[in-house]
Design a protein around this motif. Sequence first.
Motif, PDB file in Angstrom:
ATOM      1  N   ASN A  58       0.825  -1.191   0.000  1.00  0.00           N
ATOM      2  CA  ASN A  58       0.000   0.000   0.000  1.00  0.00           C
ATOM      3  C   ASN A  58       0.870   1.255   0.000  1.00  0.00           C
ATOM      4  O   ASN A  58       1.736   1.427   0.854  1.00  0.00           O
ATOM      5  CB  ASN A  58      -0.906  -0.032   1.238  1.00  0.00           C
ATOM      6  CG  ASN A  58      -1.805   1.168   1.319  1.00  0.00           C
ATOM      7  OD1 ASN A  58      -1.379   2.224   1.759  1.00  0.00           O
ATOM      8  ND2 ASN A  58      -3.029   1.009   0.882  1.00  0.00           N
ATOM      9  N   SER A  59       0.687   2.107  -0.984  1.00  0.00           N
ATOM     10  CA  SER A  59       1.391   3.381  -1.151  1.00  0.00           C
ATOM     11  C   SER A  59       2.903   3.261  -1.324  1.00  0.00           C
ATOM     12  O   SER A  59       3.633   4.248  -1.161  1.00  0.00           O
ATOM     13  CB  SER A  59       1.078   4.333   0.013  1.00  0.00           C
ATOM     14  OG  SER A  59      -0.290   4.673  -0.005  1.00  0.00           O
ATOM     15  N   ALA A  60       3.400   2.107  -1.667  1.00  0.00           N
ATOM     16  CA  ALA A  60       4.834   1.960  -1.957  1.00  0.00           C
ATOM     17  C   ALA A  60       5.175   2.800  -3.187  1.00  0.00           C
ATOM     18  O   ALA A  60       4.470   2.761  -4.186  1.00  0.00           O
ATOM     19  CB  ALA A  60       5.181   0.500  -2.194  1.00  0.00           C
ATOM     20  N   LEU A  61       6.213   3.615  -3.089  1.00  0.00           N
ATOM     21  CA  LEU A  61       6.647   4.512  -4.169  1.00  0.00           C
ATOM     22  C   LEU A  61       5.508   5.397  -4.681  1.00  0.00           C
ATOM     23  O   LEU A  61       5.482   5.784  -5.844  1.00  0.00           O
ATOM     24  CB  LEU A  61       7.256   3.719  -5.328  1.00  0.00           C
ATOM     25  CG  LEU A  61       8.741   3.417  -5.242  1.00  0.00           C
ATOM     26  CD1 LEU A  61       9.150   2.371  -6.268  1.00  0.00           C
ATOM     27  CD2 LEU A  61       9.587   4.665  -5.408  1.00  0.00           C
ATOM     28  N   ARG A  62       4.564   5.733  -3.819  1.00  0.00           N
ATOM     29  CA  ARG A  62       3.373   6.498  -4.215  1.00  0.00           C
ATOM     30  C   ARG A  62       3.687   7.804  -4.930  1.00  0.00           C
ATOM     31  O   ARG A  62       3.088   8.128  -5.949  1.00  0.00           O
ATOM     32  CB  ARG A  62       2.506   6.793  -2.986  1.00  0.00           C
ATOM     33  CG  ARG A  62       1.205   7.532  -3.323  1.00  0.00           C
ATOM     34  CD  ARG A  62       0.558   8.106  -2.100  1.00  0.00           C
ATOM     35  NE  ARG A  62       1.439   9.137  -1.520  1.00  0.00           N
ATOM     36  CZ  ARG A  62       1.373   9.506  -0.248  1.00  0.00           C
ATOM     37  NH1 ARG A  62       0.514   8.948   0.570  1.00  0.00           N
ATOM     38  NH2 ARG A  62       2.190  10.450   0.204  1.00  0.00           N
ATOM     39  N   ASP A  63       4.619   8.615  -4.411  1.00  0.00           N
ATOM     40  CA  ASP A  63       4.879   9.942  -4.971  1.00  0.00           C
ATOM     41  C   ASP A  63       5.930   9.954  -6.075  1.00  0.00           C
ATOM     42  O   ASP A  63       6.246  11.012  -6.613  1.00  0.00           O
ATOM     43  CB  ASP A  63       5.312  10.897  -3.854  1.00  0.00           C
ATOM     44  CG  ASP A  63       4.187  11.172  -2.865  1.00  0.00           C
ATOM     45  OD1 ASP A  63       3.057  10.714  -3.093  1.00  0.00           O
ATOM     46  OD2 ASP A  63       4.464  11.844  -1.846  1.00  0.00           O
ATOM     47  N   ASN A  64       6.469   8.794  -6.420  1.00  0.00           N
ATOM     48  CA  ASN A  64       7.489   8.735  -7.471  1.00  0.00           C
ATOM     49  C   ASN A  64       6.909   9.262  -8.779  1.00  0.00           C
ATOM     50  O   ASN A  64       5.870   8.806  -9.235  1.00  0.00           O
ATOM     51  CB  ASN A  64       7.958   7.286  -7.658  1.00  0.00           C
ATOM     52  CG  ASN A  64       9.148   7.196  -8.568  1.00  0.00           C
ATOM     53  OD1 ASN A  64      10.260   7.487  -8.157  1.00  0.00           O
ATOM     54  ND2 ASN A  64       8.927   6.799  -9.814  1.00  0.00           N
TER      55      ASN A  64
END
Length: 120
Positions: free
Chosen positions: A69-75
């Motif tokens: 969940n939300s891993a590397l979300r803002d990449n």
Amino acid sequence: MKANKNKAIYLALTSALVLGSTQVLAAGGNTAYGAGALISVTSGQNNSAFGEEALKLDTIGSWNTASGNSALRDNTAGFQNTANGHVSLVLNTSGSNNTASGYASLSSNTTGDHNTASGS
């Protein structure tokens, strides 16, 4: 190449039918599974995102793997990152060649390159 593209589309559609409303994306070598996963991708290629909002904001970043969940979300533009675990590398925007494994690992990294972290 066209046969491979058609095969990817067929597999994506078949998976979508089996999985119901869960998002499945298979284009440009990208694979996404989970609500909001890889929804912003424009030219990024060969990314894998598994989990809600995994690689959500990725637009041009390529060769990334996000699981959780939300891993590397803002990449958005980072390349060759691997994030495994809830909110691992969540704030990364353009950092590249990072490996984060475990809950919240490297969660504060935004632009750093060549980092490795295990655990929270």
